[in-house]
Design a protein around this motif. Structure first.
Motif, PDB file in Angstrom:
ATOM      1  N   THR A 155       0.827  -1.192   0.000  1.00 26.86           N
ATOM      2  CA  THR A 155       0.000   0.000   0.000  1.00 26.86           C
ATOM      3  C   THR A 155       0.870   1.254   0.000  1.00 26.86           C
ATOM      4  OG1 THR A 155      -1.707  -1.169   1.254  1.00 26.86           O
ATOM      5  CG2 THR A 155      -1.815   1.246   1.233  1.00 26.86           C
ATOM      6  N   GLY A 156       0.584   2.179  -0.903  1.00 29.40           N
ATOM      7  CA  GLY A 156       1.329   3.428  -0.964  1.00 29.40           C
ATOM      8  C   GLY A 156       2.654   3.320  -1.694  1.00 29.40           C
ATOM      9  N   ASN A 157       2.875   2.193  -2.370  1.00 31.57           N
ATOM     10  CA  ASN A 157       4.137   2.003  -3.079  1.00 31.57           C
ATOM     11  C   ASN A 157       4.237   2.984  -4.246  1.00 31.57           C
ATOM     12  OD1 ASN A 157       6.523   1.069  -4.129  1.00 31.57           O
ATOM     13  ND2 ASN A 157       5.778  -1.006  -4.562  1.00 31.57           N
ATOM     14  N   LYS A 158       5.302   3.790  -4.244  1.00 27.06           N
ATOM     15  CA  LYS A 158       5.518   4.740  -5.328  1.00 27.06           C
ATOM     16  C   LYS A 158       6.015   4.059  -6.602  1.00 27.06           C
ATOM     17  CE  LYS A 158       6.441   8.651  -2.255  1.00 27.06           C
ATOM     18  NZ  LYS A 158       5.250   9.427  -2.677  1.00 27.06           N
ATOM     19  N   LEU A 159       6.427   2.804  -6.497  1.00 23.67           N
ATOM     20  CA  LEU A 159       6.828   2.039  -7.683  1.00 23.67           C
ATOM     21  C   LEU A 159       5.591   1.342  -8.222  1.00 23.67           C
ATOM     22  CD1 LEU A 159      10.200   0.515  -6.403  1.00 23.67           C
ATOM     23  CD2 LEU A 159       9.786   2.697  -7.537  1.00 23.67           C
ATOM     24  N   ASP A 160       4.724   2.125  -8.842  1.00 24.47           N
ATOM     25  CA  ASP A 160       3.448   1.592  -9.310  1.00 24.47           C
ATOM     26  C   ASP A 160       3.592   1.013 -10.707  1.00 24.47           C
ATOM     27  OD1 ASP A 160       3.923   3.886 -10.682  1.00 24.47           O
ATOM     28  OD2 ASP A 160       2.141   4.964 -10.012  1.00 24.47           O
ATOM     29  N   GLY A 161       2.481   0.595 -11.268  1.00 23.95           N
ATOM     30  CA  GLY A 161       2.464   0.075 -12.627  1.00 23.95           C
ATOM     31  C   GLY A 161       3.224  -1.227 -12.790  1.00 23.95           C
ATOM     32  N   GLY A 162       3.347  -2.004 -11.734  1.00 22.23           N
ATOM     33  CA  GLY A 162       4.026  -3.289 -11.828  1.00 22.23           C
ATOM     34  C   GLY A 162       5.526  -3.210 -11.647  1.00 22.23           C
TER      35      GLY A 162
ATOM     36  N   GLU B  98       7.378  -8.228 -12.205  1.00 24.17           N
ATOM     37  CA  GLU B  98       6.760  -9.201 -13.109  1.00 24.17           C
ATOM     38  C   GLU B  98       7.082  -8.889 -14.569  1.00 24.17           C
ATOM     39  OE1 GLU B  98       4.578 -12.001 -12.017  1.00 24.17           O
ATOM     40  OE2 GLU B  98       5.942 -11.419 -10.411  1.00 24.17           O
ATOM     41  N   THR B  99       7.508  -7.682 -14.822  1.00 27.14           N
ATOM     42  CA  THR B  99       7.845  -7.272 -16.176  1.00 27.14           C
ATOM     43  C   THR B  99       9.064  -6.362 -16.135  1.00 27.14           C
ATOM     44  OG1 THR B  99       7.099  -5.998 -18.099  1.00 27.14           O
ATOM     45  CG2 THR B  99       6.190  -5.371 -15.972  1.00 27.14           C
ATOM     46  N   GLU B 100       9.783  -6.300 -17.237  1.00 28.62           N
ATOM     47  CA  GLU B 100      10.946  -5.421 -17.311  1.00 28.62           C
ATOM     48  C   GLU B 100      10.554  -3.969 -17.538  1.00 28.62           C
ATOM     49  OE1 GLU B 100      13.586  -6.824 -20.280  1.00 28.62           O
ATOM     50  OE2 GLU B 100      13.759  -8.839 -19.446  1.00 28.62           O
ATOM     51  N   GLU B 101       9.296  -3.735 -17.847  1.00 27.68           N
ATOM     52  CA  GLU B 101       8.841  -2.387 -18.131  1.00 27.68           C
ATOM     53  C   GLU B 101       9.087  -1.481 -16.925  1.00 27.68           C
ATOM     54  OE1 GLU B 101       7.453   0.113 -21.053  1.00 27.68           O
ATOM     55  OE2 GLU B 101       7.651  -2.055 -21.183  1.00 27.68           O
ATOM     56  N   GLY B 102       9.709  -0.328 -17.195  1.00 31.01           N
ATOM     57  CA  GLY B 102       9.980   0.626 -16.127  1.00 31.01           C
ATOM     58  C   GLY B 102      11.334   0.459 -15.473  1.00 31.01           C
TER      59      GLY B 102
ATOM     60  N   ARG C 170      20.215  -3.194 -17.499  1.00 26.54           N
ATOM     61  CA  ARG C 170      21.660  -3.189 -17.734  1.00 26.54           C
ATOM     62  C   ARG C 170      22.212  -1.770 -17.570  1.00 26.54           C
ATOM     63  NH1 ARG C 170      19.309  -7.258 -20.058  1.00 26.54           N
ATOM     64  NH2 ARG C 170      18.019  -5.842 -21.277  1.00 26.54           N
ATOM     65  N   ALA C 171      21.939  -1.190 -16.404  1.00 32.81           N
ATOM     66  CA  ALA C 171      22.404   0.168 -16.141  1.00 32.81           C
ATOM     67  C   ALA C 171      23.919   0.236 -16.090  1.00 32.81           C
ATOM     68  CB  ALA C 171      21.816   0.676 -14.828  1.00 32.81           C
ATOM     69  N   ALA C 172      24.584  -0.822 -15.616  1.00 32.79           N
ATOM     70  CA  ALA C 172      26.050  -0.864 -15.563  1.00 32.79           C
ATOM     71  C   ALA C 172      26.479  -2.300 -15.305  1.00 32.79           C
ATOM     72  CB  ALA C 172      26.590   0.064 -14.481  1.00 32.79           C
ATOM     73  N   GLY C 173      27.737  -2.590 -15.630  1.00 30.86           N
ATOM     74  CA  GLY C 173      28.249  -3.949 -15.421  1.00 30.86           C
ATOM     75  C   GLY C 173      27.616  -4.935 -16.374  1.00 30.86           C
ATOM     76  N   CYS C 174      27.543  -6.176 -15.946  1.00 27.20           N
ATOM     77  CA  CYS C 174      26.979  -7.202 -16.833  1.00 27.20           C
ATOM     78  C   CYS C 174      25.460  -7.233 -16.795  1.00 27.20           C
ATOM     79  CB  CYS C 174      27.556  -8.574 -16.480  1.00 27.20           C
ATOM     80  SG  CYS C 174      27.293  -9.094 -14.785  1.00 27.20           S
ATOM     81  N   GLY C 175      24.834  -6.495 -15.861  1.00 26.40           N
ATOM     82  CA  GLY C 175      23.395  -6.311 -15.900  1.00 26.40           C
ATOM     83  C   GLY C 175      22.576  -7.441 -15.304  1.00 26.40           C
ATOM     84  N   PHE C 176      21.281  -7.161 -15.159  1.00 21.11           N
ATOM     85  CA  PHE C 176      20.287  -8.113 -14.667  1.00 21.11           C
ATOM     86  C   PHE C 176      19.463  -8.628 -15.856  1.00 21.11           C
ATOM     87  CE2 PHE C 176      21.445  -6.127 -10.777  1.00 21.11           C
ATOM     88  CZ  PHE C 176      20.997  -6.917  -9.720  1.00 21.11           C
ATOM     89  N   HIS C 177      18.698  -9.672 -15.616  1.00 25.10           N
ATOM     90  CA  HIS C 177      17.735 -10.165 -16.597  1.00 25.10           C
ATOM     91  C   HIS C 177      16.566 -10.792 -15.848  1.00 25.10           C
ATOM     92  CE1 HIS C 177      20.596 -13.466 -15.808  1.00 25.10           C
ATOM     93  NE2 HIS C 177      19.531 -14.238 -15.844  1.00 25.10           N
ATOM     94  N   GLY C 178      15.477 -10.981 -16.561  1.00 23.68           N
ATOM     95  CA  GLY C 178      14.303 -11.559 -15.933  1.00 23.68           C
ATOM     96  C   GLY C 178      14.502 -13.019 -15.579  1.00 23.68           C
TER      97      GLY C 178
ATOM     98  N   ALA D  54      11.010 -12.158 -11.282  1.00 26.04           N
ATOM     99  CA  ALA D  54      11.979 -11.412 -10.486  1.00 26.04           C
ATOM    100  C   ALA D  54      13.117 -11.023 -11.421  1.00 26.04           C
ATOM    101  CB  ALA D  54      12.479 -12.250  -9.314  1.00 26.04           C
ATOM    102  N   PHE D  55      14.127 -10.360 -10.891  1.00 25.78           N
ATOM    103  CA  PHE D  55      15.305  -9.996 -11.670  1.00 25.78           C
ATOM    104  C   PHE D  55      16.517 -10.693 -11.088  1.00 25.78           C
ATOM    105  CE2 PHE D  55      12.853  -5.873 -12.266  1.00 25.78           C
ATOM    106  CZ  PHE D  55      12.299  -6.307 -13.473  1.00 25.78           C
ATOM    107  N   GLU D  56      17.387 -11.144 -11.986  1.00 21.43           N
ATOM    108  CA  GLU D  56      18.541 -11.939 -11.579  1.00 21.43           C
ATOM    109  C   GLU D  56      19.799 -11.410 -12.268  1.00 21.43           C
ATOM    110  OE1 GLU D  56      19.739 -16.161 -13.175  1.00 21.43           O
ATOM    111  OE2 GLU D  56      18.384 -16.433 -11.452  1.00 21.43           O
ATOM    112  N   ALA D  57      20.904 -11.419 -11.529  1.00 16.11           N
ATOM    113  CA  ALA D  57      22.203 -11.035 -12.083  1.00 16.11           C
ATOM    114  C   ALA D  57      23.146 -12.215 -11.989  1.00 16.11           C
ATOM    115  CB  ALA D  57      22.783  -9.849 -11.318  1.00 16.11           C
ATOM    116  N   SER D  58      23.842 -12.497 -13.070  1.00 19.74           N
ATOM    117  CA  SER D  58      24.844 -13.567 -13.096  1.00 19.74           C
ATOM    118  C   SER D  58      25.895 -13.197 -14.128  1.00 19.74           C
ATOM    119  CB  SER D  58      24.211 -14.917 -13.426  1.00 19.74           C
ATOM    120  OG  SER D  58      23.579 -14.874 -14.698  1.00 19.74           O
ATOM    121  N   ARG D  59      27.043 -13.840 -14.048  1.00 27.05           N
ATOM    122  CA  ARG D  59      28.142 -13.487 -14.949  1.00 27.05           C
ATOM    123  C   ARG D  59      27.855 -13.897 -16.392  1.00 27.05           C
ATOM    124  NH1 ARG D  59      33.094 -12.753 -12.151  1.00 27.05           N
ATOM    125  NH2 ARG D  59      34.112 -12.468 -14.166  1.00 27.05           N
TER     126      ARG D  59
END
Length: 685
Positions: free
Chosen positions: A167-174, A179-183, A187-195, A205-210
């Motif tokens: 409730t009150g989460n400013k990270l709205d829209g999913g 659940e989605t990469e939207e928003g 890959r802001a830096a480094g090797c990045g995350f992926h779904g 969720a989001f996961e980071a691996s080499r």
């Protein structure tokens, strides 16, 4: 959307490659831009690259010198891979990094469809693409779907629970549920995350691996996930940032908040969060309190992972930003200078009173880090909170006292132009200039200009290293307790009095004493930029007058050489003596030239004296010989004794004027005519 990068082709960042993501990328000279170009022809905020559907548009933001493609000035341009754009005087290249990858038919891999993206592409093409993916997965999808209902929650397994709603989460829209990469900018830096389907709640969720999605171990040993667009917040309202995280294989993970201002005139990005630590006992909730300082109105969320090896994995799910908590921002105003320290957590900056140049200090970051953080630190992304370090700030009479725990050295980040004319002082408190990009020992480092003037002082001399690059100057000091001196009222008054005394000495015709006063100002009281500039200008004027005197003495020597006049050589010797007496030996800009002038003039005087003595000795010897012939032994002895005492014979091998007696004087013509002398010191400075 395809993967794109921006390659910098010129300048001190030539060769750097930056990802172009679904977040607007701003380019300019000021430190607050996403891409900082250190070029005076580049405007403070020059242009931006913004996503529009499945394309990227470059827009010039009213720059002074313009943005060009193929020599033509552009204001708005849809970028095509391979485009080389000139920003100011520097070129950047827009490139695509996509490579075709064949699917492994032996895997029942299911990639989630982003329905909103399919709709954006529209029409039959989007529908066909969706059908291809669904049919390609075939029966494997239904097998996978059935397995999920039999699995229990655990590391690496998909959750059966519904996505977490806060409730009150400013990270709205999913955005908060992952659940989605939207928003998100994965890959802001480094090797990045992926779904990933291994979620805390819901099915994503989001996961980071080499290895990421590419199937090959990445060179970077860290990854950063960031919001595609920051959240609007209100200054003074405390916030709580939380996330659920888990790691394996030695990975570390943490969440950070970055606060900034929508105004382009405020260049600060304050970043602080949780420590980067292993979370290998299942999903763990992380939380950090955020206190938004006055003047800031945007909040960015970052997730940072350290990945030491190929088996390292870090996951994040269920992020939330809600109002609440008891955190208070840092806001300390120094009364004398008017400069203000702002920050929260372990993040700190100093704002000046100059509306055109607000940044006295942009950030304080760790100077040295343990080995697992080396890659993140080398890329310029490490902050104090990553190491679990804290930074306490308190006011002092002269400025601010900083005390850090958890680190042994601090790095002070300032705009690059603050390093121009950097001055350092040791235990003797005498300032001297040094190269900004170097390593040196100092107890005080003076940098900045006018309203951004600042001294970084330590209790004892400490090793310091300065590095210029990317429009920034980073000064690392081997100390955890540092004082930032911001107020220089007393020093300014003292310097003003010294400058007036120097000007009075000039008026009295005592340039040497004036230079002594200016040296005192510049080495002991250089804190005021305006007074220091006046002192340097007056010193230049005095040294120019000194150089003019030396040039006149050089001309006198050349004329005396030409005419072989004793008076000319005597004037040169006397002139050099007068110059030294007037300015002082320590104030001669080039004492070697003055010494050579005097040496050359004295050598010619010695030569003239030797020639005169030889003539007189010859005449008196003739007289003595005449007395001997006349058998006037008494008179003959009297003349001979005078010759021995007053006109001794020259040393063997010389002719009495310093020249080799076995060869003619190289500077004296054998036909009796005069020749211009070329003794040392005959050339102008």
């Amino acid at each position: 959307m395809a993967n794109y990068v921006l390659e910098i082709l010129d300048g001190d960042r030539a060769g750097e490659v930056l990802p172009v993501t679904e977040r607007t990328l701003r380019i300019g000279r000021k430190a607050g831009n996403d891409v900082v170009l250190a070029d005076e022809k580049t405007s403070g905020v020059h242009c931006e690259i913004a996503p529009e559907g499945d394309r990227f548009v470059l827009r010039d933001l009213g720059s002074t010198n313009g943005t060009f493609l193929d020599g033509k000035r552009v204001t708005e341009l849809v970028l095509t891979p391979g485009d080389i754009v000139t920003v100011g005087r520097l070129r950047v290249k827009f490139c695509s990094t996509d490579t075709a990858a064949a699917a492994d038919a032996g895997e029942f891999a299911v990639r989630r469809l982003d329905a909103s993206r399919v709709q954006k592409r529209g029409g039959a093409l989007g529908l066909v693409a969706a059908l291809v993916v669904v049919l390609g997965a075939g029966g494997g999808f239904w097998w996978w779907q059935g397995q999920q209902e039999q699995q229990q929650d655990g590391p690496g397994r998909q959750s059966k629970r519904e996505p977490l709603t806060v409730t009150g989460n400013k990270l709205d829209g999913g955005r908060g549920t992952c659940e989605t990469e939207e928003g998100w900018e994965l890959r802001a830096a480094g090797c990045g995350f992926h779904g990933t389907s291994a979620a805390n709640t819901g099915r994503g969720a989001f996961e980071a691996s080499r290895d990421g999605d590419a199937g090959a171990v990445a060179a970077e040993d860290f990854a950063i996930l960031r919001l595609a667009q920051p959240v609007t917040v209100h200054a003074g309202r405390p916030l709580l940032l939380s996330a659920h995280c888990q790691t394996s294989g030695g990975a570390r993970i943490g969440v950070r908040a970055s606060v900034s201002a929508q105004s382009e005139q405020v260049p600060f990005h304050l970043v602080s969060g949780t420590a980067l630590e292993a979370r290998e006992d299942g999903w763990q909730r992380l939380e950090v309190a955020v206190a938004v300082p006055p003047g800031f109105d945007r909040l960015d969320v970052e997730v940072v992972a350290l990945l030491p090896g190929a088996d390292a994995v870090a996951r994040v799910d269920d992020l939330a930003v809600v109002e609440g908590g008891a955190a208070a921002p840092i806001e300390l105003r120094h009364a004398e200078s008017g400069q203000t320290a702002v920050g929260f957590g372990a993040a700190l900056a100093v704002r000046s009173t100059d509306s055109e140049n607000l940044a006295t200090l942009l950030a304080v970051t760790p100077g040295q880090v343990p080995a697992p953080f080396a890659g993140l630190h080398a890329a310029g992304h490490a902050v104090l909170s990553d190491l679990g370090a804290t930074l306490a700030c308190s006011g002092t009479e002269k400025g601010l006292a900083l005390a850090a725990t958890g680190v042994s050295s601090l790095c002070f980040v300032v705009p690059a132009d603050a390093a121009g004319g950097i001055l350092v002082a040791g235990a003797d408190e005498r300032f001297a200039s040094t190269s900004a990009s170097s390593t040196f020992d100092a107890q005080q480092v003076l940098l900045g200009n006018f309203a951004t003037r600042m001294i970084i002082a330590t209790a004892a001399p400490a090793s310091a290293t300065g590095v210029l690059g990317g429009g920034l100057y980073r000064l690392t000091v081997a100390a955890a307790d540092v004082e930032l001196r911001l107020g220089f009222r007393k020093e300014r008054q003292d310097a003003s009095a010294v400058l007036r005394e120097a000007e009075q000495k000039v008026a009295e015709g005592q340039p040497g004493q004036a230079l002594d006063e200016l040296t005192k100002l510049m080495s002991q009281k250089p804190m005021d930029s305006e007074l220091l500039g006046k002192a340097q200008a007056l010193r230049t004027e005095l040294l120019t007058g000194q150089a003019d005197r030396l040039r006149k003495l050089q001309q006198d020597l050349e004329e005396a050489d030409f005419f072989s006049t004793r008076g000319g050589f005597e004037r040169v010797v006397a002139g050099v003596d007068e110059l030294v007496e007037l300015y002082g030996a320590d104030n001669l800009e080039d004492p070697k030239v003055a010494a050579e002038l005097e040496q050359a003039a004295r050598a010619r005087l010695d030569g003239l004296d030797g020639a005169a003595a030889r003539t007189q000795r010859t005449r008196l010897q003739t007289l003595a010989d005449a007395f001997a012939e006349a058998q006037e032994s008494g008179l003959q002895k009297l003349v001979a004794d005078y010759i021995d005492k007053q006109l001794p014979a020259p040393a063997p091998g010389t002719d009495g004027d310093g020249q080799d007696g076995n060869r003619p004087d190289e500077n004296r013509p054998q036909d009796g005519t005069q020749q211009q002398n070329t003794q040392p010191g005959g050339q102008g400075r």
